[in-house]
Design an enzyme around this catalytic site. Sequence first.
Site, mmCIF file in Angstrom:
data_model
loop_
_atom_site.group_PDB
_atom_site.id
_atom_site.type_symbol
_atom_site.label_atom_id
_atom_site.label_comp_id
_atom_site.label_asym_id
_atom_site.label_seq_id
_atom_site.Cartn_x
_atom_site.Cartn_y
_atom_site.Cartn_z
ATOM 1 N N LEU A 190 29.736 41.881 49.625
ATOM 2 C CA LEU A 190 29.905 42.065 48.159
ATOM 3 C C LEU A 190 29.839 41.201 46.655
ATOM 4 C CD1 LEU A 190 30.573 46.007 48.859
ATOM 5 C CD2 LEU A 190 28.205 44.623 48.239
ATOM 6 N N ASP A 191 30.008 41.302 46.072
ATOM 7 C CA ASP A 191 30.470 40.363 45.133
ATOM 8 C C ASP A 191 32.025 40.743 44.203
ATOM 9 O OD1 ASP A 191 27.968 38.977 44.743
ATOM 10 O OD2 ASP A 191 27.681 40.100 43.031
ATOM 11 N N LYS A 192 32.781 40.207 44.097
ATOM 12 C CA LYS A 192 34.174 40.227 43.589
ATOM 13 C C LYS A 192 33.996 41.792 43.237
ATOM 14 C CE LYS A 192 38.693 38.414 41.654
ATOM 15 N NZ LYS A 192 38.787 37.368 40.810
#
Length: 309
Positions: free
Chosen positions: A134-136
């Site tokens: 998952l993106d930051k």
Amino acid sequence: MEFQADSSKDKIRLDNAVSDFLPDFTRSKIQKMIENGSVTVNSKIAKPSFKIKTGDIININEQNKEKPAIEPQNIPLDIIYEDDYLLVINKQKGILTHPTPLNKENSLVNALLYYGCNLSDIQGEERRGIIHRLDKNTSGLIMIAKTNEAHLNLQKQIQSKTAKRKYLAVVYGIIEENEGIINKPLVHYIKKTVKMNTAPKGEGQEAITHFKVLKRYSDLTLLELELKTGRTHQIRCHMASINHPVYGDTLYGAKGFKSKINLKTKEQLLMSYYLSFTHPKTGKTMEFQLDKTQYDSDFKRFFNITEEK
């Protein structure tokens, strides 16, 4: 640690000789140690392919042995499910899934190492346990593998699209269709940057996103999105490509849009809120969905504001 090469080591490669001296070390680790100067021959740095001679002094500087790729960090984990094979975690917003070349700290992997459970290692030390990412600043559900067997099984389910991943997103503007499919391949916007861009058909990597409208507001739309592929920034890039960027996503054009709901967020309002897959050991169908009490703080504030209206 110092060794002197005897006649049995005459004219053999340095990496092969060090492998004999350090049988518990992998070939790749030994080659890295030689390349970073931790191994010398007669006090001189040499290449892995260097042919040693009888009497050569091989010195292995233990202080220069590779440090762990990542350090454990005491970062709270919201564990939704755990057994001997896997975990399902509700990742908080603002932390990386795994370390990057520029950032070795404050990732989910750092937190998992501190937690101390077994983790798969087939993706390398920096991606221990990580099957998908998952993106930051994307929060929500993520699968973590404890064993390599579980990792391979779950990875195959993602690749074959039998594992389902659904997201919630708030996007700018009103989407008129109740549901739709965005099928646009993706490429890196500029080489070696993380930002993505859509590409002409036949170029780039295939990327397919299904979306369904859950609710329309005055100038925003709440979507449920399902990934059929798992490309970097797929949802964010796809939504921007149809002129409906994710709320707060400054990398993909959010600064150019305004909303009557003036909510300051920590980047994008995007969350992985649903996961289903087959358990890699038992074969049982596993299904998880976050409720509003488990949403990240930005989503909670969004719903508090919109429900008040």
